[in-house]
Design a protein around this motif. Structure first.
Motif, PDB file in Angstrom:
ATOM      1  N   CYS A 146       1.038  -1.276  -0.009  1.00  0.00           N
ATOM      2  CA  CYS A 146      -0.069  -0.036   0.027  1.00  0.00           C
ATOM      3  C   CYS A 146       0.921   1.384  -0.091  1.00  0.00           C
ATOM      4  CB  CYS A 146      -0.882   0.041   1.293  1.00  0.00           C
ATOM      5  SG  CYS A 146      -0.011  -0.128   2.748  1.00  0.00           S
ATOM      6  N   TYR A 147       0.509   2.383  -0.098  1.00  0.00           N
ATOM      7  CA  TYR A 147       1.081   3.738  -0.274  1.00  0.00           C
ATOM      8  C   TYR A 147       1.955   3.963   1.231  1.00  0.00           C
ATOM      9  CZ  TYR A 147      -2.708   6.162   1.445  1.00  0.00           C
ATOM     10  OH  TYR A 147      -4.064   6.440   2.407  1.00  0.00           O
ATOM     11  N   GLY A 148       1.200   3.385   2.080  1.00  0.00           N
ATOM     12  CA  GLY A 148       1.877   4.028   3.465  1.00  0.00           C
ATOM     13  C   GLY A 148       3.242   3.029   3.605  1.00  0.00           C
ATOM     14  N   VAL A 149       3.031   1.887   3.084  1.00  0.00           N
ATOM     15  CA  VAL A 149       4.300   0.848   3.310  1.00  0.00           C
ATOM     16  C   VAL A 149       5.286   1.444   2.328  1.00  0.00           C
ATOM     17  CG1 VAL A 149       5.136  -1.268   2.990  1.00  0.00           C
ATOM     18  CG2 VAL A 149       3.061  -1.034   4.014  1.00  0.00           C
ATOM     19  N   CYS A 174       2.820   6.299   8.417  1.00  0.00           N
ATOM     20  CA  CYS A 174       1.950   6.620   6.957  1.00  0.00           C
ATOM     21  C   CYS A 174       1.218   7.900   7.100  1.00  0.00           C
ATOM     22  CB  CYS A 174       0.881   5.281   7.144  1.00  0.00           C
ATOM     23  SG  CYS A 174      -0.112   5.493   5.742  1.00  0.00           S
ATOM     24  N   SER A 217      -1.892   8.557   6.246  1.00  0.00           N
ATOM     25  CA  SER A 217      -3.166   8.207   6.570  1.00  0.00           C
ATOM     26  C   SER A 217      -3.083   7.919   8.177  1.00  0.00           C
ATOM     27  CB  SER A 217      -3.769   7.008   5.832  1.00  0.00           C
ATOM     28  OG  SER A 217      -4.023   7.131   4.449  1.00  0.00           O
ATOM     29  N   VAL A 218      -2.323   7.186   8.717  1.00  0.00           N
ATOM     30  CA  VAL A 218      -2.460   6.928   9.993  1.00  0.00           C
ATOM     31  C   VAL A 218      -2.201   8.380  10.962  1.00  0.00           C
ATOM     32  CG1 VAL A 218      -1.023   5.982  11.941  1.00  0.00           C
ATOM     33  CG2 VAL A 218      -1.374   4.771   9.574  1.00  0.00           C
ATOM     34  N   THR A 225      -6.418   1.698  10.955  1.00  0.00           N
ATOM     35  CA  THR A 225      -6.609   1.640   9.573  1.00  0.00           C
ATOM     36  C   THR A 225      -6.810   0.069   9.128  1.00  0.00           C
ATOM     37  OG1 THR A 225      -4.464   1.622   9.502  1.00  0.00           O
ATOM     38  CG2 THR A 225      -5.583   3.816   9.356  1.00  0.00           C
ATOM     39  N   THR A 226      -6.252  -0.882   9.489  1.00  0.00           N
ATOM     40  CA  THR A 226      -6.218  -1.986   8.934  1.00  0.00           C
ATOM     41  C   THR A 226      -7.379  -3.029   9.385  1.00  0.00           C
ATOM     42  OG1 THR A 226      -4.392  -2.636  10.428  1.00  0.00           O
ATOM     43  CG2 THR A 226      -3.805  -2.110   8.279  1.00  0.00           C
ATOM     44  N   CYS A 250      -8.138   5.023   5.984  1.00  0.00           N
ATOM     45  CA  CYS A 250      -7.656   4.588   4.946  1.00  0.00           C
ATOM     46  C   CYS A 250      -8.646   3.559   4.183  1.00  0.00           C
ATOM     47  CB  CYS A 250      -6.424   3.793   5.427  1.00  0.00           C
ATOM     48  SG  CYS A 250      -5.777   2.631   4.311  1.00  0.00           S
ATOM     49  N   GLU A 309      -7.448   1.335   1.705  1.00  0.00           N
ATOM     50  CA  GLU A 309      -6.573   0.507   1.133  1.00  0.00           C
ATOM     51  C   GLU A 309      -7.018  -0.999   1.510  1.00  0.00           C
ATOM     52  OE1 GLU A 309      -3.983  -0.301  -0.635  1.00  0.00           O
ATOM     53  OE2 GLU A 309      -3.562   1.532  -1.353  1.00  0.00           O
ATOM     54  N   THR A 366      -1.292  -5.767   2.616  1.00  0.00           N
ATOM     55  CA  THR A 366      -0.748  -4.326   2.228  1.00  0.00           C
ATOM     56  C   THR A 366       0.853  -4.300   2.442  1.00  0.00           C
ATOM     57  OG1 THR A 366      -1.201  -3.754   4.540  1.00  0.00           O
ATOM     58  CG2 THR A 366      -2.934  -3.282   2.876  1.00  0.00           C
TER      59      THR A 366
HETATM   60  S1  SF4 Z   1      -2.981   0.025   5.325  1.00  0.00           S
HETATM   61 FE1  SF4 Z   1      -3.528   2.338   4.547  1.00  0.00          FE
HETATM   62  S2  SF4 Z   1      -2.990   3.383   6.720  1.00  0.00           S
HETATM   63 FE2  SF4 Z   1      -1.973   1.297   6.808  1.00  0.00          FE
HETATM   64  S3  SF4 Z   1       0.179   1.843   6.195  1.00  0.00           S
HETATM   65 FE3  SF4 Z   1      -1.205   1.132   4.396  1.00  0.00          FE
HETATM   66  S4  SF4 Z   1      -1.893   3.019   3.435  1.00  0.00           S
HETATM   67 FE4  SF4 Z   1      -1.378   3.480   5.361  1.00  0.00          FE
END
Ligand code: SF4
Length: 290
Positions: free
Chosen positions: A14-17, A106, A108-109, A172-173, A200, A202, A273
């Motif tokens: 995901c974009y956060g990782v 991240c 979003s977090v 978020t997850t 989020c 994702e 993710t």
């Molecule tokens: S799942 Fe969403 S909130 Fe969690 S790290 Fe990935 S993008 Fe960020």
């Protein structure tokens, strides 16, 4: 053995990782010989952890010996905070010990935590729905001592309600079903109840994709780490939605048990993710070449 193998998208990080990994690898490039240490797993995935180690990037556990272990580090060490967020007293601890730190939280977090901070109201309970020992939960709860935790594992509030009104936030997850189940339980406890938007999309996208896997898929591999919160959520969703299929959680092609492939015609590969896309593609290639 012919099998049709399909990767279920979205797949890969995901974009956060991606954001956290890019930050740490860029830092390694800029400081090739400086020790770099991550506080807790940057992401919950063994393949990623091995790659970090290969670049001489160490991880230290968030346990009771944390301070003692930090004291043993060279003062030039760059400390990384992970994508999940962290309890705010760690900032003070790191600063007091004289380390430079970089926060790979991240976006979003971070936005979720900001919203929690801005919505604190002495006339309302602020509730966080999450897994009690997850770093994201620990980070969110550290924002204010009055935030109440609804633990999705025990399906209970860990603390006593103080008001008749509440506002609710979530990790978020969490899968949608887990989240909605918590909301239903909490609603009954309060006269008035505000629900903050989920931070989020994702996990929701991946959950939707899992639910929509056609019933012709007789084997579903969820690719992720056993200690990844969202990999386990995706596995549970696949088990509930596809009782006719065999569902297995694997990290790489090395976890494939040949016996599981007997008589299987269609295989779906679902990605957590924190799973590298290359690991998923490798599994696809391996199965297609059997
Ligand atoms: S799942 Fe969403 S909130 Fe969690 S790290 Fe990935 S993008 Fe960020």
């Amino acid at each position: 053995m012919f099998m049709h193998v399909e990767i279920i998208y979205p797949a890969g990080f995901c974009y956060g990782v991606s954001h956290a990994l890019n930050l740490v690898y860029e830092t390694r490039k800029e400081h090739p010989s400086t020790p770099i240490v991550i506080l807790g797993e940057l992401v919950h995935n063994e393949i990623v952890s091995k790659e970090l180690k290969a670049q001489n990037i160490e991880t230290i556990k968030l346990d009771e010996s944390l301070e003692e272990n930090l004291q043993k580090l060279d003062k030039s060490t760059i400390i990384f905070f992970t994508a999940h967020g962290h309890p705010k007293d760690y900032d003070e601890l790191i600063a007091n010990l004289g380390f430079k730190s970089i926060d790979a939280i991240c976006p979003s977090v971070k936005a979720n935590n900001e919203r929690i901070k801005n919505s604190l109201d002495p006339k309302k309970d602020t509730i966080y729905i999450g897994k009690s020992n997850h770093p994201e939960t620990l980070g969110a709860l550290s924002i204010d001592e009055d935030i109440l935790l609804y633990d999705v594992k025990t399906k209970e509030m860990k603390d006593k309600a103080n008001h008749r009104k509440a506002i609710v936030f979530a990790q978020t997850t969490l899968g949608e079903d887990t989240y909605l189940d918590a909301i239903e339980t909490l609603k009954k406890k309060y006269a008035s109840f505000d629900i903050a938007p989920r931070a989020c999309q994702e996990m929701m996208k991946r959950e939707f994709a899992v639910k929509n896997i056609p019933p012709t898929y007789d084997l579903i591999y969820v690719v992720g780490s056993k200690n990844s919160s969202n990999a386990n959520e995706l596995k549970m969703i696949a088990l509930n939605e596809h009782p006719q299929s065999l569902v297995k959680l694997i990290t790489s092609k090395d976890d494939i048990v040949l016996e599981d492939l007997k008589d299987k015609k269609n295989v779906a590969l679902v990605s957590a993710t924190s799973s590298p896309l290359k690991a998923i593609e490798e599994i696809k290639q391996y199965l297609e070449n059997l």
